[in-house]
Scaffold this active site. Structure first.
Site, PDB file in Angstrom:
ATOM      1  N   PRO A 125      35.164  46.556  55.872  1.00  0.00           N
ATOM      2  CA  PRO A 125      35.679  47.567  56.800  1.00  0.00           C
ATOM      3  C   PRO A 125      36.617  48.520  56.069  1.00  0.00           C
ATOM      4  CG  PRO A 125      36.599  45.399  57.297  1.00  0.00           C
ATOM      5  CD  PRO A 125      35.638  45.206  56.181  1.00  0.00           C
ATOM      6  N   ASP A 157      39.812  48.025  51.713  1.00  0.00           N
ATOM      7  CA  ASP A 157      39.102  47.002  52.474  1.00  0.00           C
ATOM      8  C   ASP A 157      40.117  46.356  53.420  1.00  0.00           C
ATOM      9  OD1 ASP A 157      37.833  44.779  53.439  1.00  0.00           O
ATOM     10  OD2 ASP A 157      36.864  44.263  51.518  1.00  0.00           O
ATOM     11  N   HIS A 158      39.946  46.607  54.704  1.00  0.00           N
ATOM     12  CA  HIS A 158      40.957  46.172  55.660  1.00  0.00           C
ATOM     13  C   HIS A 158      41.023  44.652  55.794  1.00  0.00           C
ATOM     14  CE1 HIS A 158      43.969  46.655  58.629  1.00  0.00           C
ATOM     15  NE2 HIS A 158      43.636  47.890  59.011  1.00  0.00           N
ATOM     16  N   ARG A 159      40.023  43.952  55.304  1.00  0.00           N
ATOM     17  CA  ARG A 159      40.083  42.491  55.332  1.00  0.00           C
ATOM     18  C   ARG A 159      41.223  42.009  54.443  1.00  0.00           C
ATOM     19  NH1 ARG A 159      33.961  41.363  53.603  1.00  0.00           N
ATOM     20  NH2 ARG A 159      34.702  42.838  52.023  1.00  0.00           N
TER      21      ARG A 159
END
Lengths: 411, 472
Positions: B270, B444-446
């Site tokens: 994401p 990467d929002h993770r």
């Protein structure tokens, strides 16, 4: 420890009960420590290693003999350089350098006795030296003026064999002949045949056949394989998944892997193997683990297929340096000794150069003369045809020696 | 009255017919010993040094560097054991490195150029079936023999004019050793492609037939000049009229890999993208000073260098941006393999600078230049693209302000460097022309939450605004 490669029972008992079992064991050992699993008496750092089986062989070596090993190795390396230079100068059509393999050749060659018979490849210059062959004679073949160059009967050193691996068959046949000589006359001095070959030749069918026959007849032959890691451009790993020495187990005779850059270990192992063969106990395979530091031949460029780092790794294991270190550490040789060797090497090089340049192209008619012992009408007819054909050219007797000719006088 | 010894070019391989004189290692008047290296030659097989067969004084060099001559051609004359002989050792060491130097070079097998057929001249008066062809060949040698005599002219460095035909052959071999098999070389020659331009993918770095073909495809695609672009494609004859209104480009090689990587990244990670405008005026000044400093002489310095340094600096303060997401764990890397996206002849590649954190500014500059020139030349090796930890994409080089970059798979952050141009900027209440750029970043929002990504970008921006902060 080195002898792990060689099923321990073999020293007590010539036969091998379970070659399969020992093969697996050897294979397992190989995966665990491929580099160390060989007989080594003199490490790359020039210090002695202990080997229960082979260290006792060192006691046979006098300081004079040790210095001799060094002298031989340095001499043959210098000769090798000169021959390479002669090729680069157009005086030889080809040269096969041996640099890196001095210990394997000198150690094994010096272990042979005069009555033994040697079957070389085309790279055994060091062995030729130990057999007393005039080194300049080796160059006749490479100058393209002879199919041989020396009389094999003089030194029991066979002519170079260019056809890969066939000499292993010749050696076994010769060894079987030795057996028959012995049977006919028990007083004959026991002898062995030595078949030299490389890792490349080991992939040829001839080697297999020769080993089968050697085992079948329990022939007095030592298979001496110099695994120099490269069959021209094909690395050893491509040729065999297991150490070459393991093959001996399949044929049912002993196999020993030895550090081929350790002249002391090679000498000890070769003495053991030759005694084994001469005393009627049958063939032995020795895998001398070494490295061809230079090119396959002067027509090869190793930089095209292997990294320089690999060569550097092996240069660190140089057979001459480690023996020099040892000799100096033991006070067995001094600067004067090494200087004299260098001098002698240059003298030899000058002699070889002079002799080579003086070599002349043999008259083609000698080829006709050598077909039959007596005059033969067909040969005479062919000679006449050839003379006629040769006379049809405008340029008479254009030289056929490799490359350049000397042209004196200011142009 | 000293006699001259002539050294003719030998066949150093098996059956070579010619070689190029690459460089002379001696000059006129030098005294050489036997086995001293005289010259370096390049054969169809490789480069070889020739040791001297004679001791004496170098009297004549007969072939110029760069010339290709036939085996047997006289290349040097050496005065026989010169009068000053006392000084000359008959024997030089064969060459400095005992093991290396004299050892052979060329590769086994015959060279790529077909051997010239040479026949011994026949006696014309012979009764043996005379043919037209024979009388021609008997005439030829006398011509070639005469030629050098004609050329023997002005100075001591004589170029034999008997070798004019080699100009064409020298073409491909001159500029380095591009590896390729003979059929590929032939095909390249036929297509008019310089092999050096093709990026090799063969296991030993050789140009394969496939490489050549994909290069050719790309080249044809690019060559479709704009003027005729809207015209139907005239080619082939196969296919329908509708087909002629589109051109089909095979997806292969880098294009395919890029597509796969982008889809994988865009649809599994994401992405969050953030942007910041930066006053990079001080960076521009700094770059200018570096360019003028003696220490950086000869080194290409650009604002990208400062950005790279800034990213490394900022990553150390915000380590989670230099990480990999595996699903069950986050691997934070204590090293920076800094990727730099590069448009290359092969397509988009992201080679990285290994352990960039250990490099000084100067070393980093050199590394970036090397990476860029290697990539532009299409010589980037797979190992240079593996193991990246964070990437910079320099879209500003094309005049673009900013964009939302897609993260290089296996990483969690990418920084887009927009163009730097003068814009009105408010400074202390005044509108001033300043050098402004926009930094974009995708994360990467993770792994990287909004505040972390913001802090990271702000840190990078702060360096561009004030490069002196790098000193702390």
């Amino acid at each position: 420890m080195g002898a792990a490669q060689l099923p321990t029972t073999e020293f007590e008992d010539a036969g091998i009960d379970e070659p399969g079992g020992s093969l697996e064991a050897a294979q397992a050992a190989e995966t665990a420590a491929p580099e160390d699993d060989m007989v080594q008496l003199l490490g790359p750092d020039g210090t002695l290693r202990h080997d229960a089986t082979f260290s006792p062989f060192l006691e046979r070596l006098t300081p004079e003999k040790l210095r001799g090993f060094y002298r031989d190795m340095a001499t043959i390396r210098r000769f090798d350089q000169e021959a390479t230079a002669l090729q680069r100068q157009g005086e030889l059509a080809l040269w096969v350098p041996l640099t890196g393999q001095e210990a394997a050749q000198i150690g094994s060659g010096r272990a042979t006795q005069p009555q033994d018979y040697i079957f070389p490849t085309y790279r055994e210059h060091g062995v030729a030296l130990t057999r007393g062959v005039d080194l300049s004679q080796l160059l006749k073949l490479f100058r393209g003026i002879s199919n041989g160059g020396w009389n094999p009967k003089d030194n029991n050193f066979h002519l170079y064999t260019l056809v890969l691996a066939v000499q292993t068959l010749h050696a076994v046949g010769y060894a079987m002949g030795i057996q028959r000589d012995l049977a006919a006359d028990p007083e004959t001095e026991p002898a062995a045949a030595v078949a030299y070959f490389g890792d490349g030749a080991s992939s040829e069918g001839d080697v297999h056949e020769s080993m089968v026959f050697a085992a079948s007849y329990n022939a007095p032959v030592v298979f001496f394989c110099q695994n120099n890691h490269w069959a021209i451009s094909v690395p050893f790993e491509v040729q065999s998944r297991v150490p070459l020495v393991n093959r001996a187990g399949g044929y049912g005779f002993p196999g020993i892997r030895v550090d081929g850059n350790d002249v002391l270990a090679v000498h000890a192992v070769s003495e053991w193997a030759l005694e084994h063969a001469r005393s009627g106990q049958g063939p032995v395979l020795i895998e001398a683990y070494t490295y061809r530091v230079g090119a396959h031949t002067t027509a090869d460029d190793p930089t095209k297929y292997r990294p320089a780092a690999e060569e550097d790794k092996w240069r660190a294991k140089d057979p001459l340096i480690r023996l020099e270190t040892y000799l100096r550490a033991q006070n067995l040789a001094d600067d004067a000794f090494f200087a004299s060797i260098k001098n002698d090497g240059d003298e030899l090089a000058a002699y070889v150069r002079k002799t080579t340049l003086a070599m002349t192209v043999p008259d083609i008619r000698s080829s006709f003369a050598n077909v039959y012992a007596q005059a033969h009408p067909l040969v005479a007819e062919e000679l006449a045809w050839f003379e006629n054909y040769e006379a049809s050219f405008a340029d008479q007797g254009a030289g056929t020696v490799a490359g350049s000719t000397t042209e004196n006088g200011a142009a | 009255m000293s006699a001259l010894n002539t050294f003719n070019l030998p066949d150093v391989g098996e059956g070579l017919t010619e070689a190029e004189i690459v460089s002379w290692k001696v000059k006129l008047g030098d005294i050489v010993a036997i086995n001293d290296v005289l010259v370096e030659i390049e054969t169809a097989k490789s480069i070889v040094e020739l040791p001297s067969p004679y001791a004496g004084l170098v009297a004549q060099l007969l072939v110029e560097e760069g010339q290709t001559v036939d085996v047997g051609t006289a290349i040097i004359r050496i005065g026989a054991a010169a009068e000053a002989a006392g000084a000359i050792p008959m024997y030089g060491a064969p060459a400095a490195d005992v093991e290396r130097a004299p050892v052979g070079k060329p590769l086994v097998g015959s060279g790529p150029k077909a051997d010239a057929v040479k026949r011994r001249p026949r006696r014309t008066a012979t009764p043996s079936v005379p043919t037209a062809a024979q009388s021609v060949t008997s005439a030829a040698p006398s011509v070639t023999m005469a030629a050098p005599a004609v050329a023997t002219g002005t100075d001591s460095l004589v170029t034999p004019s008997s070798v004019p035909s080699f100009g064409s052959g020298a073409n491909g071999t001159r500029d380095g050793r591009v590896l390729a098999k003979p059929p590929v070389r032939k095909a390249a020659k036929d297509l008019g492609i310089n092999l050096a331009d093709v990026s090799p993918t063969g296991p030993r770095g050789e140009v394969t037939k496939k490489d050549l073909l994909s290069y050719q495809d790309q080249r044809t695609a690019e060559r479709d000049d704009a003027g005729s672009f809207w015209q139907p494609i005239r080619a082939s004859g196969l296919g329908t009229a509708a087909d002629q209104r589109v051109s089909r480009i095979q997806v292969r090689g880098v294009r395919k890999a890029t597509a796969r990587a982008m889809v994988e990244s865009a649809f599994s990670a994401p992405h969050v993208s953030i942007f910041v405008d930066v006053d990079a005026s001080r960076t521009m000044e700094f770059v200018k000073r570096l360019k003028n400093s003696r220490d950086f002489e000869g080194i290409k310095v650009s604002p990208l260098l400062i950005l790279a340094k800034a990213v490394i600096w900022a990553a150390a303060r915000n380590p989670s941006v230099n990480a990999t997401w595996t699903g069950d764990e986050i691997i934070v890397k204590h090293f920076m393999n800094l990727g730099i996206a590069a448009a290359t002849p092969r397509g988009l590649l992201v080679p990285n600078i290994k352990d960039a954190q250990d490099l000084s500014l100067k070393e980093l500059a050199v590394a970036i230049n090397e990476l860029a020139s290697t990539a532009r030349a299409g010589r980037t090796q797979p190992a240079q693209m593996a193991g990246g930890s964070l990437t910079i994409t320099n879209i500003g080089a094309l005049g673009i302000d900013t964009g939302t970059p897609i993260i290089n798979p296996g990483e969690v952050a990418i920084v887009a460097f927009g163009t730097i141009k003068q814009k009105p900027w408010v400074l202390d209440g005044e509108v001033l022309p300043r050098w402004i750029t926009t930094l974009g970043g995708s994360f990467d929002h993770r792994v990287v939450d909004g505040d972390l990504s913001a802090r990271f970008m702000a840190d990078v921006a702060s360096i561009l605004e004030e490069p002196a902060l790098l000193l702390d």
